[in-house]
Design a protein around this motif. Sequence first.
Motif, PDB file in Angstrom:
ATOM      1  N   ASP B  89      68.187  -5.054  30.241  1.00  0.00           N
ATOM      2  CA  ASP B  89      66.819  -5.352  30.684  1.00  0.00           C
ATOM      3  C   ASP B  89      66.680  -6.759  31.238  1.00  0.00           C
ATOM      4  N   LEU B  90      67.800  -7.504  31.257  1.00  0.00           N
ATOM      5  CA  LEU B  90      67.711  -8.930  31.584  1.00  0.00           C
ATOM      6  C   LEU B  90      67.139  -9.171  32.977  1.00  0.00           C
ATOM      7  N   MET B  91      67.542  -8.313  33.936  1.00  0.00           N
ATOM      8  CA  MET B  91      67.136  -8.561  35.321  1.00  0.00           C
ATOM      9  C   MET B  91      65.848  -7.830  35.685  1.00  0.00           C
ATOM     10  N   ASN B  92      65.150  -7.272  34.675  1.00  0.00           N
ATOM     11  CA  ASN B  92      63.849  -6.655  34.967  1.00  0.00           C
ATOM     12  C   ASN B  92      62.875  -7.725  35.434  1.00  0.00           C
ATOM     13  N   GLU B  93      61.911  -7.255  36.206  1.00  0.00           N
ATOM     14  CA  GLU B  93      60.963  -8.204  36.815  1.00  0.00           C
ATOM     15  C   GLU B  93      60.255  -9.040  35.760  1.00  0.00           C
ATOM     16  N   GLU B  94      59.856  -8.385  34.636  1.00  0.00           N
ATOM     17  CA  GLU B  94      59.077  -9.140  33.639  1.00  0.00           C
ATOM     18  C   GLU B  94      59.940 -10.082  32.799  1.00  0.00           C
ATOM     19  N   ASN B  95      61.246  -9.800  32.768  1.00  0.00           N
ATOM     20  CA  ASN B  95      62.125 -10.672  31.984  1.00  0.00           C
ATOM     21  C   ASN B  95      62.702 -11.829  32.801  1.00  0.00           C
ATOM     22  N   ARG B  96      62.677 -11.673  34.115  1.00  0.00           N
ATOM     23  CA  ARG B  96      63.281 -12.706  34.966  1.00  0.00           C
ATOM     24  C   ARG B  96      62.594 -14.043  34.799  1.00  0.00           C
ATOM     25  N   LYS B  97      61.306 -13.987  34.458  1.00  0.00           N
ATOM     26  CA  LYS B  97      60.579 -15.258  34.370  1.00  0.00           C
ATOM     27  C   LYS B  97      61.125 -16.128  33.236  1.00  0.00           C
ATOM     28  N   TYR B  98      61.799 -15.504  32.292  1.00  0.00           N
ATOM     29  CA  TYR B  98      62.390 -16.304  31.215  1.00  0.00           C
ATOM     30  C   TYR B  98      63.591 -17.103  31.704  1.00  0.00           C
ATOM     31  N   ILE B  99      64.333 -16.513  32.643  1.00  0.00           N
ATOM     32  CA  ILE B  99      65.559 -17.187  33.066  1.00  0.00           C
ATOM     33  C   ILE B  99      65.403 -17.887  34.403  1.00  0.00           C
ATOM     34  N   ASN B 100      64.408 -17.475  35.198  1.00  0.00           N
ATOM     35  CA  ASN B 100      64.220 -18.108  36.504  1.00  0.00           C
ATOM     36  C   ASN B 100      63.206 -19.234  36.372  1.00  0.00           C
ATOM     37  N   GLN B 101      63.628 -20.334  35.768  1.00  0.00           N
ATOM     38  CA  GLN B 101      62.733 -21.469  35.607  1.00  0.00           C
ATOM     39  C   GLN B 101      63.586 -22.726  35.459  1.00  0.00           C
ATOM     40  N   ASN B 102      62.908 -23.865  35.544  1.00  0.00           N
ATOM     41  CA  ASN B 102      63.651 -25.120  35.508  1.00  0.00           C
ATOM     42  C   ASN B 102      63.294 -25.979  34.309  1.00  0.00           C
ATOM     43  N   LEU B 103      62.463 -25.450  33.415  1.00  0.00           N
ATOM     44  CA  LEU B 103      61.961 -26.286  32.327  1.00  0.00           C
ATOM     45  C   LEU B 103      62.837 -26.189  31.085  1.00  0.00           C
ATOM     46  N   LEU B 104      63.304 -24.995  30.783  1.00  0.00           N
ATOM     47  CA  LEU B 104      63.983 -24.769  29.517  1.00  0.00           C
ATOM     48  C   LEU B 104      65.489 -24.622  29.721  1.00  0.00           C
ATOM     49  N   ASP B 105      66.226 -24.975  28.673  1.00  0.00           N
ATOM     50  CA  ASP B 105      67.647 -24.671  28.654  1.00  0.00           C
ATOM     51  C   ASP B 105      67.812 -23.289  28.043  1.00  0.00           C
ATOM     52  N   VAL B 106      68.322 -22.372  28.828  1.00  0.00           N
ATOM     53  CA  VAL B 106      68.479 -21.004  28.344  1.00  0.00           C
ATOM     54  C   VAL B 106      69.871 -20.862  27.721  1.00  0.00           C
ATOM     55  N   VAL B 107      69.912 -20.397  26.471  1.00  0.00           N
ATOM     56  CA  VAL B 107      71.196 -20.174  25.811  1.00  0.00           C
ATOM     57  C   VAL B 107      71.335 -18.675  25.546  1.00  0.00           C
ATOM     58  N   PHE B 108      72.358 -18.070  26.147  1.00  0.00           N
ATOM     59  CA  PHE B 108      72.589 -16.646  25.914  1.00  0.00           C
ATOM     60  C   PHE B 108      73.449 -16.465  24.676  1.00  0.00           C
ATOM     61  N   VAL B 109      73.048 -15.487  23.870  1.00  0.00           N
ATOM     62  CA  VAL B 109      73.722 -15.269  22.600  1.00  0.00           C
ATOM     63  C   VAL B 109      74.079 -13.796  22.478  1.00  0.00           C
ATOM     64  N   SER B 110      75.314 -13.523  22.057  1.00  0.00           N
ATOM     65  CA  SER B 110      75.681 -12.165  21.668  1.00  0.00           C
ATOM     66  C   SER B 110      76.668 -12.299  20.520  1.00  0.00           C
ATOM     67  N   ASN B 111      77.206 -11.173  20.082  1.00  0.00           N
ATOM     68  CA  ASN B 111      78.054 -11.250  18.891  1.00  0.00           C
ATOM     69  C   ASN B 111      79.253 -12.168  19.101  1.00  0.00           C
ATOM     70  N   ASP B 112      79.961 -11.932  20.228  1.00  0.00           N
ATOM     71  CA  ASP B 112      81.163 -12.733  20.417  1.00  0.00           C
ATOM     72  C   ASP B 112      81.088 -13.590  21.661  1.00  0.00           C
ATOM     73  N   GLY B 113      80.321 -13.160  22.632  1.00  0.00           N
ATOM     74  CA  GLY B 113      80.224 -13.934  23.858  1.00  0.00           C
ATOM     75  C   GLY B 113      80.469 -13.101  25.097  1.00  0.00           C
ATOM     76  N   VAL B 114      80.906 -11.845  24.923  1.00  0.00           N
ATOM     77  CA  VAL B 114      81.179 -11.015  26.092  1.00  0.00           C
ATOM     78  C   VAL B 114      79.879 -10.679  26.807  1.00  0.00           C
ATOM     79  N   TYR B 115      78.902 -10.175  26.044  1.00  0.00           N
ATOM     80  CA  TYR B 115      77.602  -9.844  26.638  1.00  0.00           C
ATOM     81  C   TYR B 115      76.906 -11.101  27.126  1.00  0.00           C
ATOM     82  N   ALA B 116      77.016 -12.171  26.339  1.00  0.00           N
ATOM     83  CA  ALA B 116      76.338 -13.409  26.710  1.00  0.00           C
ATOM     84  C   ALA B 116      76.906 -13.952  28.013  1.00  0.00           C
TER      85      ALA B 116
END
Lengths: 198, 211
Positions: B89-116
């Motif tokens: 769901d990451l690239m859905n229109e409503e979720n993109r606003k979380y990652i398409n910005q310049n204010l926050l540092d986005v940290v992707f997290v998954s169990n080991d790092g493959v998904y992240a």
Amino acid sequence: MGPLTPNGIISTEWNYVIAVLIGMAFGFILEASGFSSSRKLVGVFYGYDFAVLRVFFTAGLVAIIGLLYLNYFGYIDYSVLYVYPTYLNSAILGSVIMGLGFIIGGFCPGTSLTAVAIGKLDGWVFTGGLFIGIFIFSELFNMEAVENFYNGNYLGHITIMDYFDINPYGFVLIFTLLAVAAFTIASIVRRRVKQVFY
Amino acid sequence: MSIRYIILALVLIAVAFGLLFITVPEKSNQIEVTTFLKSINDPARFINTDDVADRIITEDPTLLIIDVRKPAEFEAFNIPGSVNIPLGDLMNEENRKYINQNLLDVVFVSNDGVYANTAWALAAQNGYKNLYVLERGLNRWFETIMAPVEPAETAPIEEFELFSVRKGAGQYFGVQAYIEAPVIEKVIQKKRAPKKVIVKEVQEVEAEGGC
């Protein structure tokens, strides 16, 4: 691929060298086409010579049509091109002054220099006046009112297509048809006006 | 009017008319492949668990942790304050606003790092900024923050300091008690001397008379 200079295909240093060469070629073509004659240039106002209208209208159209095609084929990134910023006040007042200077003096700045190059006296006088005008404007620019007027109605780096949000391709087609209509009308007018030998 | 001018004018019109049939090229906002490859090799895109823990504890407002695992996994365990956006769901229109910005540092997290890492690649290809991956994922988070291993006795002092910081961080994240390595104490059984039972001899007290 293009534009060549922003993409680093032509370095900044060579950019200036090429600019000088293009400038010389431009001046040569202007002179060769008779644009160093003020009588030919002002003919567009009196209706006996429309070379200026035809040349500059055609040049603009060839450039815009060429850019759109090159953008489509991927040779030029249209979005990277430098768009000159629009200051509406200066543009309007400047074009009025330019038009008056053109009809009174018989040259525009570029053609006056080609006239200087072939040693025409009126070209020298016109160019001298040009520098006096530049000096007066620079001195007046210290006044706050002049500077505010100069910078007034700043619209940013816009094009007509952006400003009115119209399809560039349709706009260029309409513009081309208008240009061809203008050429046709110009040639009809020219035939009716008394021939002037210059 | 000469025939040459008419032909040239017709050519101009034809070429301009052709513009109507070329489609406006779809603007791709993806970044250049070379830029992408450079940034994918840049170790600065990883952020380690200690830094993330520190930033959570100090309530850094510029941190946005996005957990890209499935909701069930997220429910089972998550980093406090993280947001669950499954990878699909990451690239859905409503979720993109979380990652398409310049204010926050986005940290992707998954169990080991493959998904992240996949999430990072998807976002970075679109030219989004300030993207990070939690180094070695939640496994590492668990190893370092939730259940840090006490360093060996011969380890340098820095390791002990790090350990105590991690332990403190763990307590912040709600670790109740540490499963410490069992300390084998020598049970020294002292032979106790038998208690002396002092038996008080009841002395008969003669009634003292008096008057």
